[in-house]
Design a protein around this motif. Sequence first.
Motif, short mmCIF file in Angstrom:
data_model
loop_
_atom_site.label_atom_id
_atom_site.label_comp_id
_atom_site.label_asym_id
_atom_site.label_seq_id
_atom_site.Cartn_x
_atom_site.Cartn_y
_atom_site.Cartn_z
N GLN A 34 0.82 -1.20 0.00
CA GLN A 34 0.00 0.00 0.00
C GLN A 34 0.86 1.26 0.00
N PHE A 35 0.28 2.34 -0.51
CA PHE A 35 0.87 3.68 -0.42
C PHE A 35 -0.06 4.47 0.50
N ILE A 36 0.40 4.68 1.74
CA ILE A 36 -0.46 5.23 2.79
C ILE A 36 -0.04 6.67 3.10
N GLY A 37 -1.00 7.56 3.15
CA GLY A 37 -0.75 8.92 3.60
C GLY A 37 -1.16 9.06 5.05
N LEU A 38 -0.29 9.64 5.87
CA LEU A 38 -0.59 9.88 7.29
C LEU A 38 -0.64 11.38 7.50
N VAL A 39 -1.83 11.89 7.84
CA VAL A 39 -2.01 13.34 7.97
C VAL A 39 -2.57 13.68 9.33
N GLY A 40 -2.38 14.94 9.71
CA GLY A 40 -2.86 15.43 11.00
C GLY A 40 -2.16 16.75 11.30
N HIS A 41 -2.80 17.58 12.09
CA HIS A 41 -2.18 18.86 12.42
C HIS A 41 -0.96 18.64 13.33
N THR A 42 -0.15 19.66 13.50
CA THR A 42 1.02 19.58 14.36
C THR A 42 0.60 19.20 15.79
N GLY A 43 1.26 18.18 16.34
CA GLY A 43 0.93 17.72 17.68
C GLY A 43 -0.12 16.63 17.74
N SER A 44 -0.53 16.12 16.57
CA SER A 44 -1.59 15.09 16.56
C SER A 44 -1.05 13.70 16.88
N GLY A 45 0.29 13.54 16.87
CA GLY A 45 0.88 12.24 17.21
C GLY A 45 1.51 11.49 16.05
N LYS A 46 1.61 12.13 14.89
CA LYS A 46 2.12 11.44 13.70
C LYS A 46 3.55 10.94 13.88
N SER A 47 4.44 11.82 14.32
CA SER A 47 5.86 11.44 14.43
C SER A 47 6.06 10.38 15.51
N THR A 48 5.34 10.50 16.62
CA THR A 48 5.42 9.47 17.66
C THR A 48 4.96 8.12 17.10
N PHE A 49 3.86 8.14 16.35
CA PHE A 49 3.31 6.91 15.79
C PHE A 49 4.30 6.23 14.85
N VAL A 50 4.91 6.99 13.92
CA VAL A 50 5.80 6.33 12.96
C VAL A 50 7.07 5.81 13.62
N GLN A 51 7.51 6.45 14.72
CA GLN A 51 8.67 5.93 15.44
C GLN A 51 8.35 4.63 16.17
N MET A 52 7.08 4.38 16.41
CA MET A 52 6.65 3.09 16.97
C MET A 52 6.80 1.97 15.95
N LEU A 53 6.61 2.31 14.68
CA LEU A 53 6.50 1.27 13.66
C LEU A 53 7.80 0.51 13.43
N ASN A 54 8.94 1.13 13.73
CA ASN A 54 10.19 0.38 13.59
C ASN A 54 10.94 0.23 14.92
N GLY A 55 10.22 0.43 16.00
CA GLY A 55 10.79 0.12 17.31
C GLY A 55 11.69 1.17 17.90
N LEU A 56 11.75 2.38 17.32
CA LEU A 56 12.53 3.44 17.94
C LEU A 56 11.90 3.83 19.28
N LEU A 57 10.57 3.81 19.32
CA LEU A 57 9.84 3.96 20.58
C LEU A 57 9.00 2.70 20.77
N LEU A 58 8.80 2.30 22.00
CA LEU A 58 7.98 1.13 22.29
C LEU A 58 6.72 1.58 23.03
N PRO A 59 5.59 0.96 22.74
CA PRO A 59 4.33 1.41 23.33
C PRO A 59 4.29 1.27 24.85
N SER A 60 3.58 2.20 25.48
CA SER A 60 3.36 2.09 26.92
C SER A 60 2.42 0.94 27.23
N SER A 61 1.50 0.66 26.32
CA SER A 61 0.63 -0.51 26.41
C SER A 61 0.21 -0.89 25.00
N GLY A 62 -0.28 -2.13 24.85
CA GLY A 62 -0.65 -2.62 23.54
C GLY A 62 0.50 -3.37 22.88
#
Length: 318
Positions: A34-62
């Motif tokens: 897929q070619f996925i677009g991730l959009v949201g205003h500044t501070g919506s959590g986009k950068s935090t979310f993508v850093q989860m996807l390759n393990g740079l950050l690990l979830p607090s739960s889930g």
Amino acid sequence: MSLRIEDITYVYDQGTAMAVNALNHISVEIPDGQFIGLVGHTGSGKSTFVQMLNGLLLPSSGHIYWDGQDIQADGFDRKRLRANVGLVFQYPEHQLFESDVLADVMFGPKNLELPAEECRKRAEEALMQVQLPKECWEMSPFDLSGGQKRRAAIAGVLAMHPRILILDEPTAGLDPRGRDEILEMVRRMKENLHMTIVLVSHSMDDVAEYTDRILVMNAGSILMDGTPEEVFARYEELEPIGLAAPQMVYIMQYLRGLGLPVNPNALTVEAGKEEILSHIADLNALTGKNFHAVGTGAVRTRKQPQGKTKAEGETVHA
């Protein structure tokens, strides 16, 4: 190999008085191709979310699963995850550091402990894929232009042969020509390398033109998940969260308000042009003008004023 995200949360400074909820119970799957677009205003959590996807950050739960394996499980190889899920940061200076471009692009394969010959081969192939001229390969990455730095940063991730490529605002700060060149390059890479692409962007026009699925984030949650047509049909819900639909959506809605039966799912300039040209007769009936197709656009021919010769009539581009 797909990524599956199940009910993840993330809290910055968890357990302190400064704790901030950045992600709230997100569940989503990213399948192959897929070619996925991730959009949201500044501070919506986009950068935090993508850093989860390759393990740079690990979830607090889930949980996050790569190829069916929980990335937080004991013994899981996160180095392998980062080789398969590549992340290009918004500012290339954050991931360029070697003395020359070629050495910088070779760093990732070296980190995978590949033979030196294979590292160089992968780096050269990646640099050719991003179309960075050979005369730049021995330059310091900090002597490159903004667009060239982005190409070098993307090449550094491509050299690891990822299955998923995440691009965090790859066109930020570029002029229109540079932006178009980077996005067309990404489109070609997806087609030629059969990769999954996640494009983080503030440009609704770009995600409408290039992606086939859009995730809309707001306040750390996924607010919408669908095709561009499905998401932008809900444009009135985007505006209260600081987003807008592509310009063509508003043009199509305006024309429909006039009574022109255009397709509201024409999201790009090219699609909008074709839609308007297909309704020339309706447009003439509504406006009482004389529009007609000429080449790739439309013109309106004015009637000859009395006393003027035919040669003195005017053709006005509309």
